[in-house]
Design a protein around this motif. Sequence first.
Motif, PDB file in Angstrom:
ATOM      1  N   TYR A  27      -3.653  13.827  12.100  1.00  0.00           N
ATOM      2  CA  TYR A  27      -3.688  13.791  10.721  1.00  0.00           C
ATOM      3  C   TYR A  27      -2.831  15.221  10.100  1.00  0.00           C
ATOM      4  CZ  TYR A  27      -6.405   9.802  10.108  1.00  0.00           C
ATOM      5  OH  TYR A  27      -7.037   8.415  10.260  1.00  0.00           O
TER       6      TYR A  27
ATOM      7  N   CYS B  98     -12.966  14.578   7.496  1.00  0.00           N
ATOM      8  CA  CYS B  98     -12.730  13.554   6.154  1.00  0.00           C
ATOM      9  C   CYS B  98     -11.263  13.324   6.095  1.00  0.00           C
ATOM     10  CB  CYS B  98     -13.360  14.398   5.111  1.00  0.00           C
ATOM     11  SG  CYS B  98     -13.224  13.521   3.450  1.00  0.00           S
ATOM     12  N   LEU B  99     -10.842  12.039   6.226  1.00  0.00           N
ATOM     13  CA  LEU B  99      -9.334  11.765   6.381  1.00  0.00           C
ATOM     14  C   LEU B  99      -9.151  10.542   5.657  1.00  0.00           C
ATOM     15  CD1 LEU B  99      -9.553  12.232  10.175  1.00  0.00           C
ATOM     16  CD2 LEU B  99      -8.470  14.057   8.641  1.00  0.00           C
ATOM     17  N   GLY B 100      -8.119  10.075   5.256  1.00  0.00           N
ATOM     18  CA  GLY B 100      -7.838   8.915   4.918  1.00  0.00           C
ATOM     19  C   GLY B 100      -7.129   8.708   3.627  1.00  0.00           C
ATOM     20  N   LYS B 101      -6.569   7.485   3.352  1.00  0.00           N
ATOM     21  CA  LYS B 101      -5.946   7.513   1.968  1.00  0.00           C
ATOM     22  C   LYS B 101      -6.484   7.116   0.756  1.00  0.00           C
ATOM     23  CE  LYS B 101      -5.355   2.446   3.085  1.00  0.00           C
ATOM     24  NZ  LYS B 101      -4.498   1.217   3.436  1.00  0.00           N
TER      25      LYS B 101
ATOM     26  N   ARG C 230     -20.300  11.737   2.311  1.00  0.00           N
ATOM     27  CA  ARG C 230     -20.255  12.075   3.635  1.00  0.00           C
ATOM     28  C   ARG C 230     -20.112  13.564   3.955  1.00  0.00           C
ATOM     29  NH1 ARG C 230     -16.616   8.401   6.504  1.00  0.00           N
ATOM     30  NH2 ARG C 230     -16.914  10.109   8.262  1.00  0.00           N
ATOM     31  N   PHE C 231     -19.130  14.351   3.281  1.00  0.00           N
ATOM     32  CA  PHE C 231     -18.833  15.664   3.271  1.00  0.00           C
ATOM     33  C   PHE C 231     -19.144  16.384   2.082  1.00  0.00           C
ATOM     34  CE2 PHE C 231     -16.170  12.978   6.270  1.00  0.00           C
ATOM     35  CZ  PHE C 231     -16.495  13.583   7.502  1.00  0.00           C
TER      36      PHE C 231
ATOM     37  N   ARG D 287      -6.472   0.768  13.157  1.00  0.00           N
ATOM     38  CA  ARG D 287      -5.521   1.503  12.868  1.00  0.00           C
ATOM     39  C   ARG D 287      -5.234   2.450  14.189  1.00  0.00           C
ATOM     40  NH1 ARG D 287      -3.878   6.931   9.951  1.00  0.00           N
ATOM     41  NH2 ARG D 287      -2.580   7.488  11.520  1.00  0.00           N
TER      42      ARG D 287
ATOM     43  N   CYS E 274       0.882  -1.283  -0.095  1.00  0.00           N
ATOM     44  CA  CYS E 274       0.072  -0.022  -0.006  1.00  0.00           C
ATOM     45  C   CYS E 274       0.963   1.349  -0.238  1.00  0.00           C
ATOM     46  CB  CYS E 274      -0.798  -0.005   1.270  1.00  0.00           C
ATOM     47  SG  CYS E 274      -2.399   1.062   0.987  1.00  0.00           S
TER      48      CYS E 274
ATOM     49  N   ARG F  29     -13.070   3.236   8.808  1.00  0.00           N
ATOM     50  CA  ARG F  29     -13.327   4.783   8.877  1.00  0.00           C
ATOM     51  C   ARG F  29     -12.346   5.735   8.212  1.00  0.00           C
ATOM     52  NH1 ARG F  29     -15.946   5.138  14.654  1.00  0.00           N
ATOM     53  NH2 ARG F  29     -14.053   4.111  14.809  1.00  0.00           N
ATOM     54  N   TYR F  30     -11.186   5.271   8.659  1.00  0.00           N
ATOM     55  CA  TYR F  30     -10.126   6.277   8.553  1.00  0.00           C
ATOM     56  C   TYR F  30      -9.464   6.069   7.235  1.00  0.00           C
ATOM     57  CZ  TYR F  30      -8.244   1.846   9.934  1.00  0.00           C
ATOM     58  OH  TYR F  30      -7.965   0.415   9.955  1.00  0.00           O
ATOM     59  N   CYS F  31     -10.109   5.146   6.328  1.00  0.00           N
ATOM     60  CA  CYS F  31      -9.478   4.874   5.002  1.00  0.00           C
ATOM     61  C   CYS F  31     -10.784   4.825   4.048  1.00  0.00           C
ATOM     62  CB  CYS F  31      -8.824   3.467   5.235  1.00  0.00           C
ATOM     63  SG  CYS F  31      -8.216   3.115   3.493  1.00  0.00           S
ATOM     64  N   PRO F  32     -11.706   5.946   3.962  1.00  0.00           N
ATOM     65  CA  PRO F  32     -12.827   5.877   3.221  1.00  0.00           C
ATOM     66  C   PRO F  32     -12.388   6.038   1.725  1.00  0.00           C
ATOM     67  CG  PRO F  32     -12.579   8.152   4.131  1.00  0.00           C
ATOM     68  CD  PRO F  32     -11.253   7.379   4.739  1.00  0.00           C
TER      69      PRO F  32
ATOM     70  N   THR G  84      -9.984  -3.332   2.919  1.00  0.00           N
ATOM     71  CA  THR G  84      -9.371  -2.090   2.910  1.00  0.00           C
ATOM     72  C   THR G  84      -8.872  -1.775   1.241  1.00  0.00           C
ATOM     73  OG1 THR G  84      -7.137  -1.042   3.680  1.00  0.00           O
ATOM     74  CG2 THR G  84      -7.180  -3.431   3.232  1.00  0.00           C
ATOM     75  N   GLY G  85      -8.259  -0.822   1.276  1.00  0.00           N
ATOM     76  CA  GLY G  85      -8.251  -0.406  -0.277  1.00  0.00           C
ATOM     77  C   GLY G  85      -6.968   0.284  -0.340  1.00  0.00           C
TER      78      GLY G  85
ATOM     79  N   GLN H 114      -1.865   9.276  -2.758  1.00  0.00           N
ATOM     80  CA  GLN H 114      -2.638   9.206  -1.386  1.00  0.00           C
ATOM     81  C   GLN H 114      -3.818   9.854  -1.296  1.00  0.00           C
ATOM     82  OE1 GLN H 114      -2.886  10.100   2.795  1.00  0.00           O
ATOM     83  NE2 GLN H 114      -0.532  10.107   2.360  1.00  0.00           N
ATOM     84  N   GLY H 115      -5.175   9.267  -0.867  1.00  0.00           N
ATOM     85  CA  GLY H 115      -6.180  10.055  -0.715  1.00  0.00           C
ATOM     86  C   GLY H 115      -7.283   9.802  -1.919  1.00  0.00           C
TER      87      GLY H 115
ATOM     88  N   HIS I 127     -10.480  18.174  -1.544  1.00  0.00           N
ATOM     89  CA  HIS I 127     -10.164  17.430  -0.647  1.00  0.00           C
ATOM     90  C   HIS I 127      -8.516  17.306  -1.085  1.00  0.00           C
ATOM     91  CE1 HIS I 127     -13.706  15.414   0.962  1.00  0.00           C
ATOM     92  NE2 HIS I 127     -14.336  16.041  -0.163  1.00  0.00           N
ATOM     93  N   GLN I 128      -7.703  16.952  -0.122  1.00  0.00           N
ATOM     94  CA  GLN I 128      -6.291  16.986  -0.445  1.00  0.00           C
ATOM     95  C   GLN I 128      -5.850  15.638  -0.808  1.00  0.00           C
ATOM     96  OE1 GLN I 128      -5.291  18.516   3.768  1.00  0.00           O
ATOM     97  NE2 GLN I 128      -3.513  19.167   2.719  1.00  0.00           N
TER      98      GLN I 128
ATOM     99  N   LYS J  10     -15.875  10.066   0.774  1.00  0.00           N
ATOM    100  CA  LYS J  10     -15.546  11.411   1.507  1.00  0.00           C
ATOM    101  C   LYS J  10     -16.700  12.219   0.821  1.00  0.00           C
ATOM    102  CE  LYS J  10     -10.633  10.528   1.615  1.00  0.00           C
ATOM    103  NZ  LYS J  10      -9.349  11.072   1.244  1.00  0.00           N
TER     104      LYS J  10
ATOM    105  N   PHE K 284     -13.742  10.561  13.533  1.00  0.00           N
ATOM    106  CA  PHE K 284     -14.053  10.129  11.905  1.00  0.00           C
ATOM    107  C   PHE K 284     -15.531  10.771  11.410  1.00  0.00           C
ATOM    108  CE2 PHE K 284     -11.040   7.390  13.303  1.00  0.00           C
ATOM    109  CZ  PHE K 284     -10.000   7.501  12.321  1.00  0.00           C
TER     110      PHE K 284
END
Lengths: 621, 451
Positions: free
Chosen positions: B177, B448-451, A283-284, A424, A43, A272-275, A195-196, A307-308, A290-291, A280, B444
């Motif tokens: 983060y 909005c976070l993550g790979k 939900r937002f 995580r 990954c 959740r920390y790897c959506p 996971t992804g 990444q992201g 987005h970064q 993203k 969470f």
Amino acid sequence: MKYEVIVVGGGHAGIEASHIAAFKGHKTLLITMNKKNIGDMPCNPSIGGTAKGIIVREIDALGGIMGRIADISHFQIKMLNNSKGPAVRSLRAQADKITYPQNMQKELENTPNLSILEGTVEDLIVEKNSVKGVVLADGTKIESSMVILTTGTYLKANILIGSESTPSGPHGEPRSNHLSDNLKKYGFTIQRLKTGTPQRIKASSIDFSKMQPEYGDNTYWTFSFDNPPAYKINEQQKCFLIYTNENTHKVILDNLDKSAMYGGFVTGVGPRYCPSIEDKLVRFKDKERHQLFLEPESLYYDEWYLQGFSTSMPRDIQERMVHSLSGLENAVISKYAYAIEYDAIDPLQITPSLESKIIRNLFTAGQINGTSGYEEAAGQGLIAGINASLKLEKKEPLILKRNDAYIGVLIDDLVTKGTAEPYRMLTSRAEFRLILRHDNADLRLREYAHQVGSITERQYQNYQNRLQKIQEGEKYLQETKLKITPEIKEIFEENQKEIPNITDSLYNLLKRPEITMEFLEKILEIPIDNQTKEELEIQIKYEGYIKKTYKEVEKMKKLEEKMIPKDIDYQKVKNLASEARQKLEKVRPISVGQAARISGVNPSDIAILSVYLKKEYSKDE
Amino acid sequence: MDTTIAAISTNSIGVGAINIVRVSGPEAVEIVSKIFTNKKFKNAESHTIHYGFIKDGDNVIDEVLVMLMRAPKTYTKEDVVEINCHGGNITANKILELLYVNGAVPAEPGEFTKRAFLNGRINLLEAESIEDLLEAKNENARKMAINGVSGKTTKLIQDLREKMVSLLANIEVNIDYPEYIDELQITKENITPVLTEIKNELQKIVEESENSKKIKNGINIAIIGRPNVGKSSLLNALLEEDKAIVTDISGTTRDIVEGTIEYKGIDLNFIDTAGIRDTEDTVEKIGVEKSKKILEQADITILVLNNNEKLTKDDKKLLEKIEKQKAIIFINKVDLDSKIEDLETSKKILYGSTKTNRGLDDLKEEILKSFSLEDMSYKDLSFLFNTRQISLAKQALKSINHVMEENQKDIPVDMLAIDIKDAWENLGKIIGEAYEEELVDNIFKRFCLGK
């Protein structure tokens, strides 16, 4: 052929487990599907990060190898959170995806007592609830006293791209088809996790001029406590920051029904920390952008990691998504983003030593236990390896407490609360994070490591030398008083700092929030090395907070020290609430402290349990 | 046992001569020494008695005898300290509150005995009965969690916790983060308004709770005045009985006389004091000193003046004294000629006569009004009733105040998070809603976070 320890899987958990067992002198076999994939990073191309970087330091303190191999295999390193306070500083390195596995493989090949075999384990040899060895896909049986499963995402894995699902491990490697079914047969609860990973982009097709560069630090850092830096500051590589835009969002939202997630093709639970990026956006909704980060994967091939941008969209949509990004208009995607589903066990079925509650002498570590991340896997692998060895040596297992290490928090969370998504590590999960710092991992753990024999004499000596330097440094700061000459007075005035009393020692001055070691060094030379200075400054400046944390630790410890006998029958404990009774029976906590952390077990249940234990099990007094 | 517990161990209803407040646990001596004036106490030998004063800052609460019993030869086998204070609810409760503020926690029913057992002090047979007690507690605990705090207060605290957790989640995201620079970065400057808002609301909850506690425990009202203006007559008239001795000789009431009436569902505890004046009479002097102390501890004071006389020096002194506290002025004897001059005061003035009972209802009404309790039927009896809840809220407030101070000193955000988390967790304990994964869930949910 009989081994003392067999480790199944050559990922980050398997590496640490097999290395430490062999280091401790046990005849060890590492079985992997493909030797070339040992230490692979399927990954993100980085080691460390917030909390994770501290885990790497802990691994190093305990005799693991992730830290020192990362030190010789990265092309950028930085300290995160420098400004946010000492408790949360953490290293992150961009590791080279070619050299890191190569260095790992070299390290393992040179480890005495360790053999490596290519093969796929599909079953265990189990007698009387005790593991006796493994069975390979071709029917070969190999005997061993201890077995450690570190199978990663390979159990019945499916790769998902859009609505397309292919039975396969990462990189198109074969998966294990039967092992998880067999585990189920033995009584394990199997859960499906997901996971992804995002796209890889050809460097030659990227227009970097439109992107914002991100650099490594100008200070030298190492994960390892024992080795000097092996890189050059000015040879570090850049990463880049980019943003999604309106067009990206339009492409994604217009095609939501084609994504595996929203099209309903995925059954596993994703973290959740790897959506995914579509997650993203949904939900937002209000976020305009987005970064995303572009990180080089290696100096030896030209793929970059985006990444992201993880997604379960089909390939054609991914093309359009990537091309909507500034600088990636003409990008060539060398690997599409994919999700992977795999089987894992319920970690409530393992003990804090990482041994299974169902089959004796069987240990599990890493993603099979429901975690995510190289560092989390390696930390568990190391503990599983140490504890399998200690069991062979007929010694008590090493169980790190929540106030000892992030690894302790990780394992305690897993075996006490279980997990419904890949777990995580976050600094927020550690209630005592102020004392679980990057800088003091060796001070926290080397004594334990020495006791269980997982470090070399040299490593122990390094730690003792450091302890001595800290003591001497502290004495120096306490005994040295600042002479207030007119010049010094002026420096204080210039910097708008209160002029000290003539009786103030450097130690007392450092307690003032506005006085830093850096500032004092403008005035006088302090004959203490940088590492020791850092340690002392934190200990002195935040003494009040640290003391408060230790007070909390003391409270917890008392409950932690009240052990619950293994044979306790919760049916006999009168007056427990029925939910609490069920949970206690499932988790079977080792201490009253652990029992208190189980959700659904209330303080009144703990009081009842304490009274019962006292009544039934204490013979003295 | 890790905590230090405290409770009133005598039955404090009525007017016993002495009350005992018991403290047990590892920090018992440390905590008591923080509020006890006798400096020898802290390092004294076990099983000794010490004389001194309990103080809240500079304010003397009571003159006490303190028994020091160090572990293990004590009831609980822990360090035990017993404070023998004067009788009456006010003093013992005040001491208890001080102990809580300084780190003790309220003892649960049967907890001293439970500790005695767990520490091996009492035997199996006795333990059986404790198990029954725990069972009862278990049921109660569940009911308490539901009924202990009213819906409105729960909502208030939830809202406050919501503000705190959104701040905390933001801090945690900045920490976990750091590369997400698009998210709001918490700084010394932008954290201040949020903290101030939290602090103000928390302060309001604490204050209103203290008020609400009065609904349950009653309002302590001191009646003061120089001798012979009719204090005892006022008390009698209010109580409609002859509890206080009423005579025409100045300085008759040398002891404290208490009496309680219920008015609109609220207990009004009247305390009649000795007349306050400069005096040479030793016995009377003691009475005067006591009166002054009661004056300091009462929730509100009624200053009684005589309509029929000019203001004396003592009157003027008292008028000055009550300026700084919650007080009502009652001008008695309006049935007689008015000789009193106009008053210079910010306090509410009521007129009446204890002979004709004129003005007494106005007085009772005014007392309720000064605690905003006059319209009970419309008032939500919410807020935090028990000392434990209020002390949790106070601790939360203390933590927030600490964060604000430290923030001014540029302390990094990971340290600030410790106290904010403390405050947030303490509020969670009040409504019994806290759960371990709460913060992580919030991170969470909000970011909005993550790979």
